[in-house]
Design an enzyme around this catalytic site. Structure first.
Site, PDB file in Angstrom:
ATOM      1  N   TYR A 127       0.783  -1.324   0.072  1.00  0.00           N
ATOM      2  CA  TYR A 127      -0.279   0.019   0.018  1.00  0.00           C
ATOM      3  C   TYR A 127       0.843   1.378   0.010  1.00  0.00           C
ATOM      4  CZ  TYR A 127      -3.860  -3.124   1.498  1.00  0.00           C
ATOM      5  OH  TYR A 127      -4.688  -4.030   1.338  1.00  0.00           O
ATOM      6  N   HIS A 174     -11.337   3.876   6.623  1.00  0.00           N
ATOM      7  CA  HIS A 174      -9.991   3.201   6.291  1.00  0.00           C
ATOM      8  C   HIS A 174      -9.600   2.082   7.542  1.00  0.00           C
ATOM      9  CE1 HIS A 174     -10.188   5.842   2.748  1.00  0.00           C
ATOM     10  NE2 HIS A 174      -9.566   4.699   2.064  1.00  0.00           N
ATOM     11  N   ARG A 228      -5.386   7.334  -8.669  1.00  0.00           N
ATOM     12  CA  ARG A 228      -4.677   6.259  -8.191  1.00  0.00           C
ATOM     13  C   ARG A 228      -5.295   4.906  -8.656  1.00  0.00           C
ATOM     14  NH1 ARG A 228      -6.698   3.730  -3.387  1.00  0.00           N
ATOM     15  NH2 ARG A 228      -4.420   3.336  -3.032  1.00  0.00           N
ATOM     16  N   ASN A 251      -6.308   0.832  -7.461  1.00  0.00           N
ATOM     17  CA  ASN A 251      -6.365  -0.147  -6.242  1.00  0.00           C
ATOM     18  C   ASN A 251      -6.901  -1.537  -7.095  1.00  0.00           C
ATOM     19  OD1 ASN A 251      -6.089  -1.210  -3.791  1.00  0.00           O
ATOM     20  ND2 ASN A 251      -8.302  -1.008  -3.472  1.00  0.00           N
ATOM     21  N   GLU A 254      -9.359  -1.143  -9.772  1.00  0.00           N
ATOM     22  CA  GLU A 254     -10.177   0.214  -9.638  1.00  0.00           C
ATOM     23  C   GLU A 254      -9.285   1.320 -10.298  1.00  0.00           C
ATOM     24  OE1 GLU A 254     -13.080  -1.159  -6.064  1.00  0.00           O
ATOM     25  OE2 GLU A 254     -11.353   0.594  -5.780  1.00  0.00           O
ATOM     26  N   TYR A 309      -6.921  -9.758   3.919  1.00  0.00           N
ATOM     27  CA  TYR A 309      -7.789  -8.556   3.962  1.00  0.00           C
ATOM     28  C   TYR A 309      -8.418  -8.355   2.673  1.00  0.00           C
ATOM     29  CZ  TYR A 309      -9.561  -3.757   3.447  1.00  0.00           C
ATOM     30  OH  TYR A 309     -10.322  -2.721   3.169  1.00  0.00           O
ATOM     31  N   LYS A 310      -7.857  -8.723   1.453  1.00  0.00           N
ATOM     32  CA  LYS A 310      -8.236  -8.448   0.260  1.00  0.00           C
ATOM     33  C   LYS A 310      -9.130  -9.780  -0.204  1.00  0.00           C
ATOM     34  CE  LYS A 310      -4.696  -5.957  -1.994  1.00  0.00           C
ATOM     35  NZ  LYS A 310      -5.419  -4.963  -2.691  1.00  0.00           N
TER      36      LYS A 310
HETATM   37  C1  HEM Z   1      -9.593   0.810   0.931  1.00  0.00           C
HETATM   38  C2  HEM Z   1      -6.131   3.764   0.314  1.00  0.00           C
HETATM   39  C3  HEM Z   1      -9.253   7.393  -0.917  1.00  0.00           C
HETATM   40  C4  HEM Z   1     -12.803   4.479   0.497  1.00  0.00           C
HETATM   41  C5  HEM Z   1      -8.750   1.291   0.813  1.00  0.00           C
HETATM   42  C6  HEM Z   1      -7.344   0.497   0.870  1.00  0.00           C
HETATM   43  C7  HEM Z   1      -6.338   1.501   0.572  1.00  0.00           C
HETATM   44  C8  HEM Z   1      -6.972   2.591   0.524  1.00  0.00           C
HETATM   45  C9  HEM Z   1      -4.946   0.980   0.661  1.00  0.00           C
HETATM   46  C10 HEM Z   1      -7.064  -1.258   0.889  1.00  0.00           C
HETATM   47  C11 HEM Z   1      -7.540  -1.749  -0.555  1.00  0.00           C
HETATM   48  C12 HEM Z   1      -7.443  -2.920  -0.575  1.00  0.00           C
HETATM   49  O1  HEM Z   1      -6.641  -3.720  -0.267  1.00  0.00           O
HETATM   50  O2  HEM Z   1      -8.006  -3.712  -1.351  1.00  0.00           O
HETATM   51  C13 HEM Z   1      -6.617   5.113  -0.095  1.00  0.00           C
HETATM   52  C14 HEM Z   1      -5.830   6.103  -0.593  1.00  0.00           C
HETATM   53  C15 HEM Z   1      -6.755   7.195  -1.006  1.00  0.00           C
HETATM   54  C16 HEM Z   1      -8.110   6.515  -0.730  1.00  0.00           C
HETATM   55  C17 HEM Z   1      -4.283   6.275  -0.488  1.00  0.00           C
HETATM   56  C18 HEM Z   1      -6.662   8.539  -1.575  1.00  0.00           C
HETATM   57  C19 HEM Z   1      -5.538   9.040  -1.897  1.00  0.00           C
HETATM   58  C20 HEM Z   1     -10.348   7.003  -0.727  1.00  0.00           C
HETATM   59  C21 HEM Z   1     -11.571   7.587  -0.772  1.00  0.00           C
HETATM   60  C22 HEM Z   1     -12.677   7.002  -0.206  1.00  0.00           C
HETATM   61  C23 HEM Z   1     -12.400   5.700   0.061  1.00  0.00           C
HETATM   62  C24 HEM Z   1     -11.727   8.954  -1.157  1.00  0.00           C
HETATM   63  C25 HEM Z   1     -14.013   7.531  -0.064  1.00  0.00           C
HETATM   64  C26 HEM Z   1     -15.172   6.695  -0.208  1.00  0.00           C
HETATM   65  C27 HEM Z   1     -12.363   3.375   0.731  1.00  0.00           C
HETATM   66  C28 HEM Z   1     -13.107   2.103   1.195  1.00  0.00           C
HETATM   67  C29 HEM Z   1     -12.310   0.842   1.446  1.00  0.00           C
HETATM   68  C30 HEM Z   1     -10.880   1.408   0.970  1.00  0.00           C
HETATM   69  C31 HEM Z   1     -14.506   2.139   1.459  1.00  0.00           C
HETATM   70  C32 HEM Z   1     -12.545  -0.337   1.852  1.00  0.00           C
HETATM   71  C33 HEM Z   1     -12.655  -0.279   3.309  1.00  0.00           C
HETATM   72  C34 HEM Z   1     -13.433  -1.530   4.057  1.00  0.00           C
HETATM   73  O3  HEM Z   1     -12.565  -2.678   4.187  1.00  0.00           O
HETATM   74  O4  HEM Z   1     -14.226  -1.360   4.632  1.00  0.00           O
HETATM   75  N1  HEM Z   1      -8.321   2.665   0.563  1.00  0.00           N
HETATM   76  N2  HEM Z   1      -7.914   5.358  -0.097  1.00  0.00           N
HETATM   77  N3  HEM Z   1     -10.835   5.504   0.014  1.00  0.00           N
HETATM   78  N4  HEM Z   1     -10.949   2.921   0.668  1.00  0.00           N
HETATM   79 FE1  HEM Z   1      -9.645   4.041   0.105  1.00  0.00          FE
END
Ligand code: HEM
Length: 338
Positions: free
Chosen positions: A25, A185, A215, A217, A260, A311-312
């Site tokens: 990450y 998060h 970005r 994912n 994504e 986690y994934k």
């Molecule tokens: C999950 C980073 C922006 C919502 C994640 C994960 C990372 C991450 C590393 C884990 C993904 C995986 O392993 O598949 C970031 C970074 C962001 C960002 C670096 C911006 C630069 C956002 C924004 C939202 C968001 C703006 C708004 C909705 C989520 C959600 C999850 C997630 C809902 C899943 C969490 C869960 O397990 O319930 N994000 N994210 N992210 N992110 Fe972000």
């Protein structure tokens, strides 16, 4: 388990997400609209992306919303942001697809929106929901493949206070709506300790209008099911066990690399942050046609630390995915190699 379909543009436009043999990450943001050349083609020239799945994905979204209206929510203070989001997306669509989309101001200040792909010609007054016929986020969400979240910035934090999310990868929009960026998060391993999320939060709070970022994912998913939200876990969760029992051909047809492309945009009028999530899926059988992708993805899947694989939700079959890719280099792959 649904089967795989691969039109040529889904391979050539696939946003292959691994620049290195290992994946961790990071706050991996970069300016939007920069084209990334890949071994199969390229991606990234536009903020909104329409491909051969357009009608299918819009129909899927309608079905998800009809079955579960909680996938769409706009809290009371987000009405202005919702209009801002719709208008910004219309402008993006018109700039990117001028042959089929246009947004034109009339002498009286009202607007005409045309989307020839869907046979839409609408005359509306900005801010007047009755002229549009429905809530603005819902309106534009039925014309883009992207999921949309809107974040309100107040008192030094961001809150996910509106959205239209029908293709969530193992999370629930209905549960998360109203929560802060940092709370959302919370379940992600490593990111708090590594400072990834704190840096992302600071970055998002400084985001400026007209300077979109993006970005990627990724995860693995089984079949071409877009809606793998927590709500439907009983429907798709068991696939993670069943996939371990199928033969190699079915395994490669069913297991998809799910990527994504996420855009981060400061909306100019409301000041809200728009977060777009565009989902792409490519089965291992197609991934293996591109030699450099085949080798790189095998390395990443095999090396991914167990807590991240857990986690994934891919821990039970990522080793088999890596092994299948290693075993399936083909002569055809040479056509695409870098
Ligand atoms: C999950 C980073 C922006 C919502 C994640 C994960 C990372 C991450 C590393 C884990 C993904 C995986 O392993 O598949 C970031 C970074 C962001 C960002 C670096 C911006 C630069 C956002 C924004 C939202 C968001 C703006 C708004 C909705 C989520 C959600 C999850 C997630 C809902 C899943 C969490 C869960 O397990 O319930 N994000 N994210 N992210 N992110 Fe972000």
């Amino acid at each position: 388990m649904t089967s795989s379909v691969t039109d040529p543009d889904l391979l050539s436009g696939f946003p292959f997400p691994f620049p290195e043999d290992t994946y961790r990450y990071s706050t991996n943001v970069e300016p939007a609209r920069t084209v990334v050349a890949t071994a199969a083609g390229g991606w990234g020239g536009a903020v909104v992306d329409i491909d051969s799945e357009y009608r299918h994905e819009l129909a899927t979204r309608e079905a998800v919303l009809a079955a579960d209206p909680t996938r769409h929510a706009v809290l009371g203070h987000m009405v202005q942001a919702s209009w801002d989001a719709m208008f910004t997306l219309m402008r993006e669509l018109a700039d990117t697809y001028p042959q089929s989309m246009s947004l034109t101001e009339q002498h009286d200040g009202s607007w005409v929106w045309c989307n020839d792909l869907l046979g839409i010609r609408a005359h509306f007054v900005y801010g007047d929901e009755s002229s549009l016929g429905c809530e603005p986020l819902r309106y534009i969400g039925s014309q883009v493949q992207e999921d949309i979240a809107l974040l309100d910035q107040r008192a030094g934090s961001l809150y996910v206070d509106a959205g239209l999310i029908t293709f969530a990868a193992d999370w629930s929009f209905g549960f998360d709506v109203g929560m802060s960026f940092l709370e959302i998060h919370g379940p992600v391993p490593r990111v708090r300790a590594d400072g990834v999320i704190t840096r992302a939060h600071e970055f998002l709070m400084r985001l400026q209008p007209h300077e979109p970022y993006r970005r990627t994912n990724w995860t693995l998913t089984i079949g071409r099911r877009l809606d793998v939200s927590t709500e439907l876990y009983p429907q798709w969760g068991p696939d993670r066990d069943t996939i371990c029992t199928v033969d190699d051909d079915d395994f490669a047809r069913l297991v998809h690399l799910r990527v994504e492309v996420q855009h981060l945009i400061r909306l100019p009028d409301s000041g809200a942050v728009m977060f777009l999530i565009r989902t792409y899926m490519l089965p291992l059988s197609a991934l293996a046609q591109v030699e450099s992708w085949r080798m790189r993805a095998a390395q990443v899947f095999a090396e991914l630390p167990a807590d991240m694989a857990e986690y994934k939700g891919i821990i039970k079959y990522r080793d088999r995915a890596a092994q299948w890719l290693r075993d399936h280099g083909s002569a055809a792959a040479a056509d695409h190699s870098e």
